[in-house]
Scaffold this motif. Structure first.
Motif, PDB file in Angstrom:
ATOM      1  N   ILE A  94      95.410 116.069 -60.837  1.00 37.30           N
ATOM      2  CA  ILE A  94      96.377 115.187 -60.299  1.00 37.30           C
ATOM      3  C   ILE A  94      96.001 114.523 -59.130  1.00 37.30           C
ATOM      4  O   ILE A  94      95.822 115.254 -58.067  1.00 37.30           O
ATOM      5  CB  ILE A  94      97.581 115.902 -60.187  1.00 37.30           C
ATOM      6  N   LYS A  95      95.955 113.391 -59.077  1.00 36.95           N
ATOM      7  CA  LYS A  95      95.436 112.837 -57.876  1.00 36.95           C
ATOM      8  C   LYS A  95      96.699 112.086 -57.286  1.00 36.95           C
ATOM      9  O   LYS A  95      96.985 110.768 -57.486  1.00 36.95           O
ATOM     10  CB  LYS A  95      94.646 111.283 -58.290  1.00 36.95           C
ATOM     11  N   ILE A  96      97.443 113.007 -56.455  1.00 37.94           N
ATOM     12  CA  ILE A  96      98.462 112.400 -55.257  1.00 37.94           C
ATOM     13  C   ILE A  96      97.862 112.996 -54.150  1.00 37.94           C
ATOM     14  O   ILE A  96      97.066 113.908 -53.902  1.00 37.94           O
ATOM     15  CB  ILE A  96      99.751 113.037 -55.822  1.00 37.94           C
ATOM     16  N   GLN A  99      99.396 117.296 -49.570  1.00 43.15           N
ATOM     17  CA  GLN A  99     100.550 117.550 -48.788  1.00 43.15           C
ATOM     18  C   GLN A  99     100.372 118.285 -47.472  1.00 43.15           C
ATOM     19  O   GLN A  99     100.649 119.484 -47.363  1.00 43.15           O
ATOM     20  CB  GLN A  99     101.728 118.000 -49.738  1.00 43.15           C
ATOM     21  N   ILE A 102     102.893 120.745 -45.535  1.00 40.81           N
ATOM     22  CA  ILE A 102     103.382 121.723 -45.640  1.00 40.81           C
ATOM     23  C   ILE A 102     103.046 123.109 -45.556  1.00 40.81           C
ATOM     24  O   ILE A 102     103.681 124.135 -45.094  1.00 40.81           O
ATOM     25  CB  ILE A 102     103.847 122.020 -47.272  1.00 40.81           C
ATOM     26  N   ASN A 103     101.624 122.933 -44.977  1.00 37.96           N
ATOM     27  CA  ASN A 103     101.142 124.276 -44.615  1.00 37.96           C
ATOM     28  C   ASN A 103     101.790 124.464 -43.103  1.00 37.96           C
ATOM     29  O   ASN A 103     101.932 125.893 -42.862  1.00 37.96           O
ATOM     30  CB  ASN A 103      99.671 123.893 -44.207  1.00 37.96           C
ATOM     31  N   LEU A 105     104.674 123.980 -42.362  1.00 33.66           N
ATOM     32  CA  LEU A 105     106.096 124.596 -42.728  1.00 33.66           C
ATOM     33  C   LEU A 105     105.901 126.113 -43.074  1.00 33.66           C
ATOM     34  O   LEU A 105     106.721 126.861 -42.816  1.00 33.66           O
ATOM     35  CB  LEU A 105     106.780 123.655 -44.094  1.00 33.66           C
ATOM     36  N   ALA A 106     104.789 126.268 -44.020  1.00 33.22           N
ATOM     37  CA  ALA A 106     104.807 127.622 -44.383  1.00 33.22           C
ATOM     38  C   ALA A 106     104.323 128.530 -43.255  1.00 33.22           C
ATOM     39  O   ALA A 106     104.718 129.833 -43.577  1.00 33.22           O
ATOM     40  CB  ALA A 106     103.479 127.617 -45.570  1.00 33.22           C
ATOM     41  N   ILE A 114      98.055 130.718 -42.229  1.00 33.53           N
ATOM     42  CA  ILE A 114      97.755 129.821 -43.222  1.00 33.53           C
ATOM     43  C   ILE A 114      96.476 128.963 -43.369  1.00 33.53           C
ATOM     44  O   ILE A 114      96.192 128.241 -42.302  1.00 33.53           O
ATOM     45  CB  ILE A 114      98.897 128.759 -43.387  1.00 33.53           C
ATOM     46  N   LEU A 115      95.582 129.049 -44.461  1.00 36.26           N
ATOM     47  CA  LEU A 115      94.492 128.542 -44.432  1.00 36.26           C
ATOM     48  C   LEU A 115      94.353 127.427 -45.492  1.00 36.26           C
ATOM     49  O   LEU A 115      93.547 126.540 -45.386  1.00 36.26           O
ATOM     50  CB  LEU A 115      93.190 129.484 -44.690  1.00 36.26           C
ATOM     51  N   GLY A 116      95.417 127.382 -46.160  1.00 37.22           N
ATOM     52  CA  GLY A 116      95.226 126.230 -47.279  1.00 37.22           C
ATOM     53  C   GLY A 116      96.351 126.471 -48.394  1.00 37.22           C
ATOM     54  O   GLY A 116      97.142 127.476 -48.399  1.00 37.22           O
ATOM     55  N   HIS A 117      96.508 125.669 -49.302  1.00 38.82           N
ATOM     56  CA  HIS A 117      97.317 125.880 -50.551  1.00 38.82           C
ATOM     57  C   HIS A 117      96.854 124.843 -51.804  1.00 38.82           C
ATOM     58  O   HIS A 117      96.021 124.086 -51.575  1.00 38.82           O
ATOM     59  CB  HIS A 117      98.770 124.999 -50.043  1.00 38.82           C
ATOM     60  N   HIS A 118      97.329 125.319 -52.889  1.00 39.69           N
ATOM     61  CA  HIS A 118      96.978 124.509 -53.919  1.00 39.69           C
ATOM     62  C   HIS A 118      98.077 124.283 -54.804  1.00 39.69           C
ATOM     63  O   HIS A 118      99.122 125.248 -54.645  1.00 39.69           O
ATOM     64  CB  HIS A 118      96.207 125.477 -54.781  1.00 39.69           C
ATOM     65  N   ILE A 119      98.626 123.439 -55.384  1.00 43.99           N
ATOM     66  CA  ILE A 119      99.778 123.013 -56.200  1.00 43.99           C
ATOM     67  C   ILE A 119      99.350 122.996 -57.733  1.00 43.99           C
ATOM     68  O   ILE A 119      98.313 122.174 -57.988  1.00 43.99           O
ATOM     69  CB  ILE A 119     100.389 121.839 -55.899  1.00 43.99           C
ATOM     70  N   GLU A 120      99.800 123.666 -58.492  1.00 38.34           N
ATOM     71  CA  GLU A 120      99.573 123.719 -60.009  1.00 38.34           C
ATOM     72  C   GLU A 120     100.693 123.219 -60.430  1.00 38.34           C
ATOM     73  O   GLU A 120     101.963 123.744 -60.602  1.00 38.34           O
ATOM     74  CB  GLU A 120      99.286 125.061 -60.533  1.00 38.34           C
TER      75      GLU A 120
ATOM     76  N   ILE B  94     107.375 132.630 -49.769  1.00 37.12           N
ATOM     77  CA  ILE B  94     107.573 131.707 -48.688  1.00 37.12           C
ATOM     78  C   ILE B  94     108.729 130.688 -48.680  1.00 37.12           C
ATOM     79  O   ILE B  94     108.923 130.167 -49.727  1.00 37.12           O
ATOM     80  CB  ILE B  94     106.299 130.587 -48.731  1.00 37.12           C
ATOM     81  N   ILE B  96     110.334 127.890 -48.103  1.00 38.85           N
ATOM     82  CA  ILE B  96     110.495 126.621 -47.427  1.00 38.85           C
ATOM     83  C   ILE B  96     111.136 125.628 -48.467  1.00 38.85           C
ATOM     84  O   ILE B  96     111.231 126.191 -49.850  1.00 38.85           O
ATOM     85  CB  ILE B  96     109.141 126.083 -47.135  1.00 38.85           C
ATOM     86  N   HIS B 118     104.356 124.976 -58.898  1.00 38.68           N
ATOM     87  CA  HIS B 118     104.015 126.143 -58.085  1.00 38.68           C
ATOM     88  C   HIS B 118     103.108 125.639 -57.096  1.00 38.68           C
ATOM     89  O   HIS B 118     101.937 125.422 -57.243  1.00 38.68           O
ATOM     90  CB  HIS B 118     103.948 127.258 -58.962  1.00 38.68           C
ATOM     91  N   ILE B 119     103.579 126.080 -55.775  1.00 31.69           N
ATOM     92  CA  ILE B 119     102.529 126.029 -54.800  1.00 31.69           C
ATOM     93  C   ILE B 119     102.277 127.561 -54.346  1.00 31.69           C
ATOM     94  O   ILE B 119     103.113 128.500 -53.965  1.00 31.69           O
ATOM     95  CB  ILE B 119     103.236 125.362 -53.484  1.00 31.69           C
ATOM     96  N   GLU B 120     100.708 127.942 -54.272  1.00 24.13           N
ATOM     97  CA  GLU B 120     100.367 129.059 -53.628  1.00 24.13           C
ATOM     98  C   GLU B 120      99.626 128.615 -52.321  1.00 24.13           C
ATOM     99  O   GLU B 120      98.586 128.287 -52.411  1.00 24.13           O
ATOM    100  CB  GLU B 120      99.451 129.588 -54.734  1.00 24.13           C
ATOM    101  N   PHE B 121     100.076 129.195 -51.340  1.00 26.27           N
ATOM    102  CA  PHE B 121      99.255 129.304 -49.865  1.00 26.27           C
ATOM    103  C   PHE B 121      98.419 130.449 -50.075  1.00 26.27           C
ATOM    104  O   PHE B 121      98.430 131.273 -50.667  1.00 26.27           O
ATOM    105  CB  PHE B 121     100.399 129.401 -48.886  1.00 26.27           C
ATOM    106  N   THR B 122      97.334 129.927 -49.273  1.00 19.34           N
ATOM    107  CA  THR B 122      96.231 131.149 -49.140  1.00 19.34           C
ATOM    108  C   THR B 122      95.978 131.248 -47.584  1.00 19.34           C
ATOM    109  O   THR B 122      96.240 130.075 -46.973  1.00 19.34           O
ATOM    110  CB  THR B 122      94.977 130.706 -49.762  1.00 19.34           C
ATOM    111  N   GLY B 123      95.659 132.363 -47.417  1.00 15.30           N
ATOM    112  CA  GLY B 123      95.605 132.628 -45.809  1.00 15.30           C
ATOM    113  C   GLY B 123      95.337 134.062 -45.655  1.00 15.30           C
ATOM    114  O   GLY B 123      94.968 134.936 -46.328  1.00 15.30           O
TER     115      GLY B 123
END
Lengths: 139, 139
Positions: A94-96, A99, A102-103, A105-106, A114-120, B94, B96, B118-123
């Motif tokens: 998905i090419k959007i 974000q 939100i890191n 925010l989290a 928090i080091l990163g995130h992934h959206i599925e 989380i 938010i 779904h958003i999954e943050f990693t850290g």
DNA sequence: TTATGTGCAAAACATTTGCAGGAGT
DNA sequence: ACTCCTGCAAATGTTTTGCACATAA
């Protein structure tokens, strides 16, 4: 006492990477195995697993920990998100815009670093979504 | 010729749900099994799997398809995101705001019928992030 | 030459399933 | 009664690992 471990360039590794670069799908280890085996019939499944793991650790490729029973691998390493078809399990990019905001925010909402995130995203792919009679109002 | 299948209320189901409601962690099937076995020593692991699956299908609980090797379960069914510790695998909530707008963005960027995300943050969690000398060699 | 990598097979896990007996309605 | 559910164990599917041999550097 010798020096370290610069990853050796082996035929197996080259071909695994080449095959992964060829496809836009996000193959499972077993699918990579099948692809590679056409060119290297005696390669072992263990070798494929070991190398996919290794390459994902060094950042050459991405190991996708998406839903479903198997891990998937992706030669596109620039950050991006994914959609998974709930019906057939297919995964696409998905090419959007990423974000990034939100890191932060989290980070404020928990006690993690928090080091990163992934959206599925989940939904129905072009093939699976075409049920003719059942048109629910999707908005 | 009888009617349908209203899910029966069995002791096993009640206790599985009760135990899941007790914790804020996101236990794996095996962890639920251990929790439940203290009260119901003869329960089978298969029963736990079958019921967790069933309850997640009816929406009583959530099956989390997060990273890691095992699926996790959550009695909090209102939409929310998760963080996963890269070190120990622990998963927390989380709180938010749900980013509803990205679904439309995603829908425009692919050929799927988008149904959710779904958003999954990693850290690193509080415990794992505090090792001063042991700097993990990631990045 | 020698530390790494490979093929093969077995092991380790996570999850699912078949079946005979048990329990909810 | 009549299903559905459970415990048990075996089966399945995915990933990891041990080991002797092969190979890149």
């Amino acid at each position: 006492m010798q020096e370290h471990n610069p990853m050796r360039i082996t035929t197996q590794r080259q071909i695994i990477l080449e095959e992964l670069l060829k496809v836009t799908s996000h193959p499972t280890a077993n699918e990579v195995y099948d692809m590679v085996r056409k060119r290297l019939p005696r390669i072992g499944l263990g070798t494929v697993y070991r190398n996919l793991e290794l390459m994902s650790e060094t950042g050459m490729i991405l190991k996708l920990e998406v839903g479903g029973t198997q891990k998937r691998f992706d030669a596109t390493v620039t950050p991006h998100y994914h959609v998974r078809c709930m019906e057939c399990g297919r995964v696409d990019d998905i090419k959007i815009p990423i974000q990034d905001d939100i890191n932060e925010l989290a980070a404020e909402a928990c006690h993690y670093q928090i080091l990163g995130h992934h959206i599925e995203f989940t939904g129905l792919c072009g093939d699976c979504g075409k049920s003719p009679q059942q048109k629910t109002s999707i908005n």
